[in-house]
Design an enzyme around this catalytic site. Structure first.
Site, PDB file in Angstrom:
ATOM      1  N   ARG A  95       0.838  -1.215   0.000  1.00  0.00           N
ATOM      2  CA  ARG A  95       0.000   0.000   0.000  1.00  0.00           C
ATOM      3  C   ARG A  95       0.868   1.258   0.000  1.00  0.00           C
ATOM      4  NH1 ARG A  95       0.265   3.736   2.801  1.00  0.00           N
ATOM      5  NH2 ARG A  95       0.032   2.639   4.758  1.00  0.00           N
ATOM      6  N   SER A  96       2.005   1.200   0.676  1.00  0.00           N
ATOM      7  CA  SER A  96       2.903   2.365   0.688  1.00  0.00           C
ATOM      8  C   SER A  96       3.406   2.673  -0.715  1.00  0.00           C
ATOM      9  CB  SER A  96       4.114   2.126   1.596  1.00  0.00           C
ATOM     10  OG  SER A  96       3.703   1.915   2.925  1.00  0.00           O
ATOM     11  N   PHE A 134       8.718  10.949  -3.108  1.00  0.00           N
ATOM     12  CA  PHE A 134       8.318  12.260  -2.594  1.00  0.00           C
ATOM     13  C   PHE A 134       9.239  12.601  -1.437  1.00  0.00           C
ATOM     14  CE2 PHE A 134       5.638  14.729   0.388  1.00  0.00           C
ATOM     15  CZ  PHE A 134       4.942  15.607  -0.442  1.00  0.00           C
ATOM     16  N   GLY A 135      10.086  13.587  -1.633  1.00  0.00           N
ATOM     17  CA  GLY A 135      11.086  13.891  -0.612  1.00  0.00           C
ATOM     18  C   GLY A 135      10.763  15.151   0.156  1.00  0.00           C
ATOM     19  N   ILE A 168      12.749   8.115   2.629  1.00  0.00           N
ATOM     20  CA  ILE A 168      11.926   8.357   1.457  1.00  0.00           C
ATOM     21  C   ILE A 168      11.532   7.032   0.793  1.00  0.00           C
ATOM     22  CG2 ILE A 168      11.763   9.588  -0.753  1.00  0.00           C
ATOM     23  CD1 ILE A 168      12.027  11.342   1.908  1.00  0.00           C
ATOM     24  N   THR A 169      10.244   6.747   0.827  1.00  0.00           N
ATOM     25  CA  THR A 169       9.700   5.519   0.242  1.00  0.00           C
ATOM     26  C   THR A 169       9.918   5.538  -1.272  1.00  0.00           C
ATOM     27  OG1 THR A 169       8.047   5.462   1.989  1.00  0.00           O
ATOM     28  CG2 THR A 169       7.586   4.123   0.031  1.00  0.00           C
ATOM     29  N   ARG A 253      -2.619  10.343   3.223  1.00  0.00           N
ATOM     30  CA  ARG A 253      -3.123  10.078   4.574  1.00  0.00           C
ATOM     31  C   ARG A 253      -4.560   9.560   4.518  1.00  0.00           C
ATOM     32  NH1 ARG A 253      -1.977  15.327   7.051  1.00  0.00           N
ATOM     33  NH2 ARG A 253       0.161  14.575   7.076  1.00  0.00           N
ATOM     34  N   GLU A 373       3.343  10.034   7.626  1.00  0.00           N
ATOM     35  CA  GLU A 373       2.116  10.757   7.265  1.00  0.00           C
ATOM     36  C   GLU A 373       1.522  11.485   8.461  1.00  0.00           C
ATOM     37  OE1 GLU A 373       0.492  11.366   4.589  1.00  0.00           O
ATOM     38  OE2 GLU A 373       1.717  10.260   3.171  1.00  0.00           O
ATOM     39  N   PHE A 393       1.504  23.080  18.946  1.00  0.00           N
ATOM     40  CA  PHE A 393       2.617  22.374  18.298  1.00  0.00           C
ATOM     41  C   PHE A 393       3.973  22.773  18.875  1.00  0.00           C
ATOM     42  CE2 PHE A 393      -0.841  22.124  15.323  1.00  0.00           C
ATOM     43  CZ  PHE A 393      -0.721  20.848  14.812  1.00  0.00           C
TER      44      PHE A 393
END
Ligand code: FAD
Length: 394
Positions: A95-96, A134-135, A168-169, A253, A373, A393
């Site tokens: 899925r990733s 996507f970095g 990074i995937t 997400r 995510e 935050f």
């Protein structure tokens, strides 16, 4: 046996259109036939035949499936979610791959890119012939990407990129990287822009990260940008500031809201089946009240997780979803999924610790899903901010 499935018990299909059920069943079949027989071995060896798989996932039509045009399937957000659910029921790593390709890399180019960038990359990416990454995250900046140090400086008309991205995937296998960097176009994080970087550009390298005990059937890499020279056309014209990457992350997400529930369902189905055949003290484990209490409680969470995912899917299909609503789903469904994976592991006893069953693989994978995510803590803060009006935050 006369046992009902979770889907029957919660009458889940009554909430879906026939087309959505058909897509779900097609992806489930692909997952069970093509991936499930091999995935424990890929996990154990930390080797994923990603190029081959990407082409098959492209043929299946799930890469960028909720995008329109450029060879993409143009499906609803709910249908995309259901595909994520079925893929993650097999393994979060698969899925990733699909999330990063479709929602992070392709969505970014589709949403923020120039016509030329879209034409160049999207059809090949939809077909799985080109892989994207996507970095955003850096070694020192994960939850707070505004602090990123990667920068893009002008040299005549060109851009020169320098910096390091981390975790990074798809990084090492990517043909194209969407890279976010500070520019001096505006002050502070408003100056962040996204660049479409062909990975064969001199100065770009992507060493793989090894020794992971989670998402082993997924490629995770560092990206090193050492004076990467890009033409002026490499910048995505429409993304200005952090809103660019954050919007793209919201897309992926959303898929995780569904995906995590797939992993939980797979654990629970495995545990129920195991408990029916495993005898302890001379009768099936499933016949004991403690086991049934565990199963009932887990079923409630899996069922509620589906309802939440479907509800958010409908809101997104109406074009009305807010980031904090996606946070509700991501926080709840991943947190419950990991708790369910661990509880199911207890039902499997010692057998639960091996790769012969999917349960500990899911549990370990979900550790990453809990963190990437937006960590569960960051989603608590997002929901807290929405409800109190106070940002906590920092
Ligand atoms: P940190 O930000 O250092 O957080 C550490 C801890 O502090 C966490 O518990 C966090 O919740 C907590 N924390 C942070 N802020 C606060 C606060 N304000 N108050 C209280 N607690 C706080 N990134 C990409 O860009 N692209 C990818 O493709 C990608 N793939 C990934 C794949 C994997 C397998 C993994 C594990 C990560 C991936 N990531 C990717 C990175 C991921 O998004 C980050 O790991 C994540 O954002 C968290 O950042 P961090 O690891 O630096 O943790």
């Amino acid at each position: 046996s006369n046992a009902q499935s979770l889907t029957q018990l919660f009458a889940l299909d009554s909430l879906l259109e026939q087309e959505e059920i058909d897509i779900r069943d097609t992806v489930r079949k692909f997952g069970n036939e093509r991936i499930r027989p091999h995935v424990a071995q890929w996990f154990e060896e930390a080797k994923l035949p990603a190029r081959e798989l990407a082409k098959e996932l492209g043929q299946l039509g799930v890469l960028g499936m909720h995008l329109d045009g450029y060879g993409c399937a143009g499906m609803s957000a709910t249908a995309y979610g259901l595909a994520c659910l079925e893929l993650e029921a097999v393994d979060s790593g698969i899925r990733s791959l699909v999330s990063v390709q479709g929602s992070l890399a392709m969505f970014s180019i589709h949403h923020w890119g120039s016509e030329e960038q879209k034409q160049e990359w999207l059809p090949r990416m939809a077909a799985g012939e080109a892989i994207g990454c996507f970095g955003l995250t850096e070694p020192d900046f994960g939850s707070n990407p505004a602090g990123m140090r990667t920068n893009a400086k002008r040299d005549g008309d060109d851009w020169i990129l320098n910096g390091t991205k981390m975790w990074i995937t798809n990084g090492s296998i990517a043909d194209v990287a969407v890279v976010w960097a500070q520019t001096d176009l505006e002050e502070g994080s408003k100056g962040i822009r996204g660049f479409v970087v062909p990975t064969d550009t001199p100065g770009f390298s992507a060493p793989e990260i090894h020794s992971k005990l989670s998402l082993r059937a997924s490629v995770t890499s560092e990206l090193v940008l050492d004076g990467v020279r890009l033409p002026s056309s490499a910048m995505m014209p429409k993304a200005k500031g952090l809103r660019g990457p954050l919007t793209s992350l919201g897309e992926a997400r959303f898929g995780i809201v569904f995906g995590a529930i797939g992993a939980a369902r797979d654990c629970l189905e495995t545990a129920i089946e195991y408990s029916q055949s495993r005898e302890v003290f001379d009768k099936p484990l499933a016949g004991y009240q403690l086991t049934q209490a565990k199963i009932a409680d887990m079923a409630l969470e899996v069922g509620k997780g589906h309802l939440l995912a479907y509800h958010l899917g409908r809101i997104k299909d109406r074009g009305e979803i807010a980031p904090e609503q996606v946070s509700l789903g991501k926080l709840n469904n991943v947190r419950e999924a990991i708790a369910i994976a661990r509880e199911c592991r207890t039902i499997l006893g010692a057998n639960g610790i091996t790769l012969e069953y999917p349960v500990i693989r899911h549990a370990n994978n979900l550790e990453s899903v809990l963190t990437y995510e937006g960590t569960s803590e960051v989603h608590q803060l997002t929901i807290g901010k929405a409800l109190t009006g106070e940002a906590a935050f920092r």
